[in-house]
Design a protein around this motif. Structure first.
Motif: not given
Length: 416
Positions: A141, A164, A175
């Motif tokens: 991210l 997310a 992630v």
């Protein structure tokens, strides 16, 4: 430099041709030296070698192999297409691609285990591609901490990390990283870099509070890493991984420091041979526009590299090294050639050895630097190497051998 160079494929690997008329010679030993230098500065953090834009013009596949041999942990590119080129060449190391459009083929990326940088809207199509393939996408991210390009703003960040976390809970994404890009790290005295790093820390805290557990935080680019030791808390710059680009290729990101100052070795030498030498009188105009006129009798050398080869048309007085001396380019850069004023008359005679002599625009050691050409063109050294066009063959060598350079690879990256 020894002018015996590897031929282009598909000639047999053991065959050699006469010297190329013009070439960008890439020293892979210099690339590996630079990686080892940068790894030493980054340790124990991981090092991502950025090979976007065809490795800044040096050749993505040969350079990617070299940086991985030297210990780089991962590769970075802008576009998914660049990552797929590496995969097609058999490179299996982690690769992150971070700049996307609505037409980016995320399915192809995930099918080839490419990690995806996500700034916001991309999360939905990435998750959809993961669902269709039955895989879990590895994503990083991105938070916009002040550069103003891609990356979620501070206001958008809570929504992105919540989405997310939801996709991660569904098994569609994982992630693995959170990152940002620094705007002014090449000027270490500016306060904005510290402010950006503080915003990144806050973004990571918010992501963890939302249930994410990213293993990699990364912000430092080449100037960030190379100046980290001068910061009060170097670890706040280096974090878990650094992403280095221009320094891999032996170029300095600082206007006041040379590669030698940083223990880096320029990897690319742009060279050709002088293809004409002639005497001219005072008052001779040179090239289009006649914006250069000789003020005395002199000798001009014609060098067959021009703006179609990547030499900046706006460059004025760029240096060219011929037979151990450096001379200025004069007149307007043309599409295919430049003119060099040798500074004295009477040099066209064969005994001076100028016709056919090697002419180097930039390289390492005693050669002019890419930065000097950047100064002549009012730009930066990043652009000078990246803009060298495909018309100029890339020829790969692997460090100094007896009498010069020893061949490493053909231009297609196959062993020579």
């Amino acid at each position: 430099m020894n002018r015996a160079e590897p031929v282009l494929s598909p000639a047999p690997a053991a065959a050699f041709a006469p010297p190329a008329e013009r070439s960008a010679v890439v020293d892979l030993a210099a690339v590996r030296h630079n990686v080892r230098r940068l790894r030493g500065l980054a340790a124990p953090a991981r090092l991502m070698a950025v090979v976007k834009a065809d490795a800044y013009g040096h050749g993505a596949v040969p350079v990617a192999r070299a940086v991985l041999e030297a210990g780089a942990d991962a590769l970075g590119v802008a576009h998914v297409g660049e990552a797929l080129e590496l995969r097609a060449a058999g490179i299996t190391a982690p690769v992150l691609a971070w700049l996307h459009t609505v037409d980016t083929d995320f399915r192809a990326a995930l099918a080839q285990d490419v990690e995806i940088g996500v700034s916001g809207w991309e999360l939905t199509p990435v998750a959809e591609a993961a669902r269709a393939l039955g895989v879990t996408a590895r994503v990083h991210l991105k938070i916009d901490t002040g550069l103003g390009r891609n990356g979620a703003t501070e206001q958008q960040w809570p929504r992105l990390v919540a989405a997310a976390a939801e996709a991660e809970a569904a098994g569609l994404v994982r992630v693995v990283g959170i990152f940002t890009h620094l705007a002014v790290a090449d000027d270490p005295a500016r306060p904005e870099t510290g402010e950006q790093l503080a915003r990144l820390r806050a973004a990571v805290d918010a992501a963890r509070a939302a249930g994410l557990r990213p293993a990699l935080r990364h912000a430092a680019n080449s100037p960030g890493l190379l100046s980290a030791a001068g910061r009060e808390r170097p670890d706040e710059m280096v974090l878990d991984m650094v992403r280095v680009g221009v320094s891999l290729y032996g170029l300095s990101p600082f206007p006041d420091r040379t590669p030698e100052d940083l223990d880096l070795v320029p990897a690319m030498t742009l060279r050709t041979t002088v293809n004409a030498v002639k005497e001219v009188p005072a008052g001779q105009g040179v090239s289009y526009g006649l914006n250069y006129v000789t003020d005395r009798p002199t000798t001009l050398a014609l060098v067959p590299l021009g703006y179609a080869d990547g030499v900046p048309r706006v460059g004025t007085g760029g240096p060219v090294r011929i037979n151990g001396r450096t001379y200025p380019e004069v007149g307007r850069v043309a599409m295919d050639q430049i003119v060099v004023d040798l500074g004295a008359p009477g040099l066209s005679a064969p005994e001076h050895g100028l016709l056919g002599a090697e002419a180097v625009l930039f390289g390492a050691g005693q050669n002019p630097s890419a930065t000097e050409w950047a100064d002549a063109a009012g730009t930066i050294n990043y652009e000078i190497v990246t803009r060298v066009s495909p018309r100029v063959p890339r020829l790969y060598v692997d460090g100094p051998g007896e009498g010069g350079q020893r061949p490493a690879e053909h231009a297609d990256g196959e062993p020579a």
